[in-house]
Motif scaffolding. Structure first.
Motif, PDB file in Angstrom:
ATOM      1  N   TRP A   1      76.330  28.432  54.573  1.00 48.38           N
ATOM      2  CA  TRP A   1      75.724  28.380  52.941  1.00 48.38           C
ATOM      3  C   TRP A   1      76.264  29.817  52.352  1.00 48.38           C
ATOM      4  O   TRP A   1      75.542  30.416  52.675  1.00 48.38           O
TER       5      TRP A   1
ATOM      6  N   PHE B   1      70.273  19.999  53.174  1.00 46.46           N
ATOM      7  CA  PHE B   1      69.214  20.882  53.176  1.00 46.46           C
ATOM      8  C   PHE B   1      68.100  20.745  53.902  1.00 46.46           C
ATOM      9  O   PHE B   1      67.251  19.608  53.914  1.00 46.46           O
TER      10      PHE B   1
ATOM     11  N   CYS C   1      72.239  21.252  58.019  1.00 43.79           N
ATOM     12  CA  CYS C   1      72.604  20.391  57.326  1.00 43.79           C
ATOM     13  C   CYS C   1      72.177  19.153  58.128  1.00 43.79           C
ATOM     14  O   CYS C   1      72.181  18.868  59.290  1.00 43.79           O
TER      15      CYS C   1
ATOM     16  N   GLY D   1      76.596  24.023  49.241  1.00 44.30           N
ATOM     17  CA  GLY D   1      76.757  24.032  50.560  1.00 44.30           C
ATOM     18  C   GLY D   1      78.881  23.749  50.808  1.00 44.30           C
ATOM     19  O   GLY D   1      78.735  22.732  49.924  1.00 44.30           O
TER      20      GLY D   1
END
Length: 336
Positions: free
Chosen positions: A132, A172, A205, A127
């Motif tokens: 990503w 996540f 996120c 992250g």
């Protein structure tokens, strides 16, 4: 048929995800993963039990208020105190039993997020602000490859995600497949996802990570094993050399400008690691972590002014002439 497959359009994926891709595209109640199914059942049970408790409390309150005067007039003080003691003890026991049951069931549901096996597909997920980074890993180094913002997985197989935060705390979350798991700098975490049905599932996120937190999305594409193997084999290949003159000119511009210092395009001299791997960027469904569908026009807009489109991101403005911009966008769009 792939569920939730994105249709052609010009709007941002985050601004209108349902219109762009159809269906209830990101919902903890629209589940197609083993862990997510367990979490949904737990949510429904907790809501149902709490609703019943609330109704019983309201009924008891109404009855108590209705009978208050008669009870005070007829029942002696010791009797009223005994009744009150029994009622309070019963409520305490019921509360302990309910909370204890919820705790045990939550523990069981949480354990399902970290189930691991020897034959699991393993993906390293990094992250960053705000995208990503993905690396498909395995025992054979030659089979590894990197991509960004788009995870392909085979249907009916456990996928182990090794989660790493490189700058701040991220989280996540693909609600249709599993629960949330944080990516904490210096503390590796793991999450197991499994799709029971082919489809395109939106993730996000779920931990505030800065200015563009809302624009840090990802896609999980679940497909049959044969289709996944074809995709993975294609991703392992180096970028093809452009056949068209404009795209070939774009490659030369890409290598001559600062682009190559930040991005990797396997098969070329570009080997930067600051930004996403662009080896097959033209084949992804979205760019800028879900902000736009991948088209030549959106690529050109992003390259021309990334700070206006996504303020605060780490991609600098690279001065390009109109001809250079058209050439670079043509080259990137050709990287399927």
């Amino acid at each position: 048929m792939i569920r939730g497959a994105c249709k052609a359009g010009s709007g941002p994926l985050l601004a209108a995800p349902l219109a762009a891709c159809g269906g209830n595209w990101q919902s903890a109640l629209d589940v197609y993963g083993t862990a997510a199914i367990g979490l949904k059942q737990l949510i429904i049970l907790i809501v149902a039990v709490c609703s019943v408790v609330w109704m019983l409390v309201m009924i008891a309150l109404i009855v108590a208020l209705w009978r208050r005067r008669d009870a005070q007039a007829q029942a002696p003080e010791p009797t009223r105190e005994r009744r009150m003691t029994v009622a309070i003890m019963g409520a305490v026991v019921a509360t302990v039993l309910i909370i204890g049951t919820f705790t045990v069931m939550s523990f069981i549901a949480t354990r399902a997020l970290n189930v691991a096996g020897q034959d699991d597909l393993t993906i390293r997920v990094r992250g960053l602000q705000w995208w990503w980074g993905l690396e498909y890993v395995g025992p054979d180094p030659s089979q590894r490859f990197e991509t960004a913002n788009e995870i392909h997985i085979p249907v009916g197989r456990n996928v182990r995600l090794k989660l790493e935060g490189l700058d701040v705390i991220h989280s996540f979350w693909v609600p249709s497949l599993a629960g949330k798991q944080d990516l904490v700098p210096g503390r590796p975490n793991e999450l197991t996802i499994r799709a029971e049905r082919a489809g395109v599932y939106r993730g996000q996120c779920a931990e505030f990570c800065g200015m563009q937190h809302a624009h840090m999305a990802l896609l999980v594409i679940a497909e049959p094993q044969d289709d996944f193997d074809k995709w993975a084999n294609a991703q392992r290949q180096a970028a093809t050399q452009p056949a068209e003159e404009e795209a070939a000119s774009g490659l030369q511009t890409f290598l001559a400008k600062p682009c190559a210092a930040c991005h990797t395009v396997r098969g070329t001299a570009a080997a930067g690691t600051t930004g996403p791997d662009l080896t097959h960027v033209g084949g992804r469904r979205a760019i800028a972590a879900g902000l736009f569908e991948t088209t030549r026009g959106s690529l050109a807009a992003w390259i021309a002014d990334p700070q206006t489109i996504k303020p605060g991101n780490n991609m600098p403005l690279v001065p390009l002439t109109p001809e250079e911009l058209r050439a670079v966008s043509a080259y990137l769009a050709s990287l399927k």
